[in-house]
Design an enzyme around this catalytic site. Sequence first.
Site, PDB file in Angstrom:
ATOM      1  N   HIS A  24       0.916  -1.323   0.076  1.00  6.89           N
ATOM      2  CA  HIS A  24      -0.123  -0.086  -0.026  1.00  6.89           C
ATOM      3  C   HIS A  24       0.904   1.302   0.155  1.00  6.89           C
ATOM      4  CE1 HIS A  24       0.255  -0.149   4.335  1.00  6.89           C
ATOM      5  NE2 HIS A  24      -0.540  -1.159   4.453  1.00  6.89           N
ATOM      6  N   HIS A  78      -5.175  -9.548  14.375  1.00 11.05           N
ATOM      7  CA  HIS A  78      -5.419  -8.182  13.577  1.00 11.05           C
ATOM      8  C   HIS A  78      -6.084  -8.651  12.323  1.00 11.05           C
ATOM      9  CE1 HIS A  78      -3.973  -4.956  11.254  1.00 11.05           C
ATOM     10  NE2 HIS A  78      -2.849  -5.651  10.863  1.00 11.05           N
ATOM     11  N   GLU A  80      -6.171  -6.891   9.286  1.00 10.56           N
ATOM     12  CA  GLU A  80      -5.826  -6.467   7.830  1.00 10.56           C
ATOM     13  C   GLU A  80      -5.699  -7.734   7.041  1.00 10.56           C
ATOM     14  OE1 GLU A  80      -2.637  -3.492   8.014  1.00 10.56           O
ATOM     15  OE2 GLU A  80      -3.165  -3.103   5.871  1.00 10.56           O
ATOM     16  N   ASP A  82      -3.720  -8.662   4.772  1.00 13.61           N
ATOM     17  CA  ASP A  82      -2.491  -9.526   4.697  1.00 13.61           C
ATOM     18  C   ASP A  82      -2.460 -10.693   5.870  1.00 13.61           C
ATOM     19  OD1 ASP A  82      -2.118  -7.551   6.575  1.00 13.61           O
ATOM     20  OD2 ASP A  82       0.153  -7.561   6.270  1.00 13.61           O
ATOM     21  N   HIS A 145      -1.472  -1.696  14.987  1.00  8.85           N
ATOM     22  CA  HIS A 145      -1.675  -0.354  13.993  1.00  8.85           C
ATOM     23  C   HIS A 145      -3.237  -0.213  13.728  1.00  8.85           C
ATOM     24  CE1 HIS A 145      -1.303  -1.402   9.729  1.00  8.85           C
ATOM     25  NE2 HIS A 145      -1.392  -2.631  10.613  1.00  8.85           N
ATOM     26  N   ASP A 164       1.517  -7.015  14.148  1.00 13.05           N
ATOM     27  CA  ASP A 164       2.337  -6.502  13.315  1.00 13.05           C
ATOM     28  C   ASP A 164       3.562  -5.871  13.813  1.00 13.05           C
ATOM     29  OD1 ASP A 164       1.159  -6.663  10.704  1.00 13.05           O
ATOM     30  OD2 ASP A 164      -0.071  -5.037  10.929  1.00 13.05           O
ATOM     31  N   TYR A 192      10.097  -0.147   8.431  1.00 14.49           N
ATOM     32  CA  TYR A 192       8.626  -0.607   8.435  1.00 14.49           C
ATOM     33  C   TYR A 192       7.950   0.208   9.607  1.00 14.49           C
ATOM     34  CZ  TYR A 192       5.415  -4.099  10.567  1.00 14.49           C
ATOM     35  OH  TYR A 192       4.149  -5.170  10.696  1.00 14.49           O
ATOM     36  N   HIS A 225       5.285 -10.410  10.543  1.00 16.09           N
ATOM     37  CA  HIS A 225       6.137 -10.132   9.312  1.00 16.09           C
ATOM     38  C   HIS A 225       7.673 -10.321   9.397  1.00 16.09           C
ATOM     39  CE1 HIS A 225       2.994  -8.541   6.911  1.00 16.09           C
ATOM     40  NE2 HIS A 225       2.530  -7.681   7.688  1.00 16.09           N
TER      41      HIS A 225
HETATM   42 FE1  FEO Z   1      -1.711  -4.590   9.594  1.00 14.89          FE
HETATM   43 FE2  FEO Z   1       0.639  -6.726   8.423  1.00 14.89          FE
HETATM   44  O1  FEO Z   1      -0.823  -5.944   8.488  1.00 14.89           O
END
Ligand code: FEO
Length: 397
Positions: A24, A78, A80, A82, A145, A164, A192, A225
Amino acid sequence: MAITELAKGVYWVGAIDWSIRNFHGYSTSQGSTYNAYLVVDEKITLIDCVKEPFFEEQVQRIREIIDPAKIDYLIVNHVEMDHSGALPQMMDLVKPEKLFCSPMGQKAIIDHFHRDDWPFAVVKSGEQLSLGKRAVQFLETRMLHWPDSMFTYLPDEKILFSSDAFGQHFASSERFDDEVNLPVVMEQCAKYYANILYPYSPLVQKLLQTVASLKLDIKTIAPDHGVIWRDKPNTIVEAYDTWSSGKCADKAVVIFNTMWHSTEKMAEAVMWGLADAGAQALLFDLDSSHRSDIMTEILRAKGVALGSSTINNNLLPDMAGFVSYMKGLKPFDKIGAAFGSFGWSGEAVGLLTAVMTDLRFALVDDAAIKHKYVPTRQTLDQCVALGKRLGEAIKKH
Ligand code: FEO
């Protein structure tokens, strides 16, 4: 597929995205991973899913350990995409007894997937869930986040599944911090933080204090991640403390967007002034530099100088895009200056000054220099003096 075990009965079952280069708007030049974890106990528990195209890879990793149909619980730290893109397929495959998430998580899951019939079990900070021999604890981390973000902690193994937080976009065949080139990974961690967590720095400070006050014994930090911190978890915690508290080097970042090289000449002169003051400085031409790499340097710099030519009463488009991106990431406690050339109206420098004022940057005295068409020797000398004042202010700050 090799099985990756964090502790006895605790496995990494994520996916590696070697190819992603745009997350993004953030350039992920080294790819990423979508980490997920499996805890095999009396209640077999999957913590997080992966991005939708990686569902089969995740399922294959789970199959190396157990039959996915045997999974009892899913935990969504979370929502999101991904980490939850593959959730509907995983729900169909596993049909879990319960789907655990934060209160905000339940709302977000329903808003994403329109499935209020899933077996939600909402958990709040401090709640425990028995998996059999072990229990997990939950800690909500709202706005770190996303509104629904939470951590899951496994006290017996001292593993913090941190969603995250403490992650980095870094694809590798290695999974742990002691297996990789740590300075390379730390650079990705800074990028990041600068591009995802920077606006939430006050909350990061509070979270670090909360975790310290809870006296959680953390041996391993397992983010969503990048590498898992089993060797030096304090390295990333200390870095988060530095970044979120705004500690920076005596350094300035000079960023420019030029039409016919006049603003470029002014940027170079500002750099000379910074060097005269003994400040470290970095120069970025928006024509050839990515906004997310520039933000990584702004995170670690006390000074920011912005330069743009004026076009049609406005900023050049690359600078307009950059300042929009920067404003969203809310860099704080910076010292700023602006400069630029123009043809007939010359609004760009005022617009840049307004952006920095909105961000509460301290502007150096006479912080804005604009020049009609090609800068003269006198104007370039003024730009050198501007750079020098910026450098001196940085060194005093
Ligand atoms: Fe907030 Fe890795 O997604």
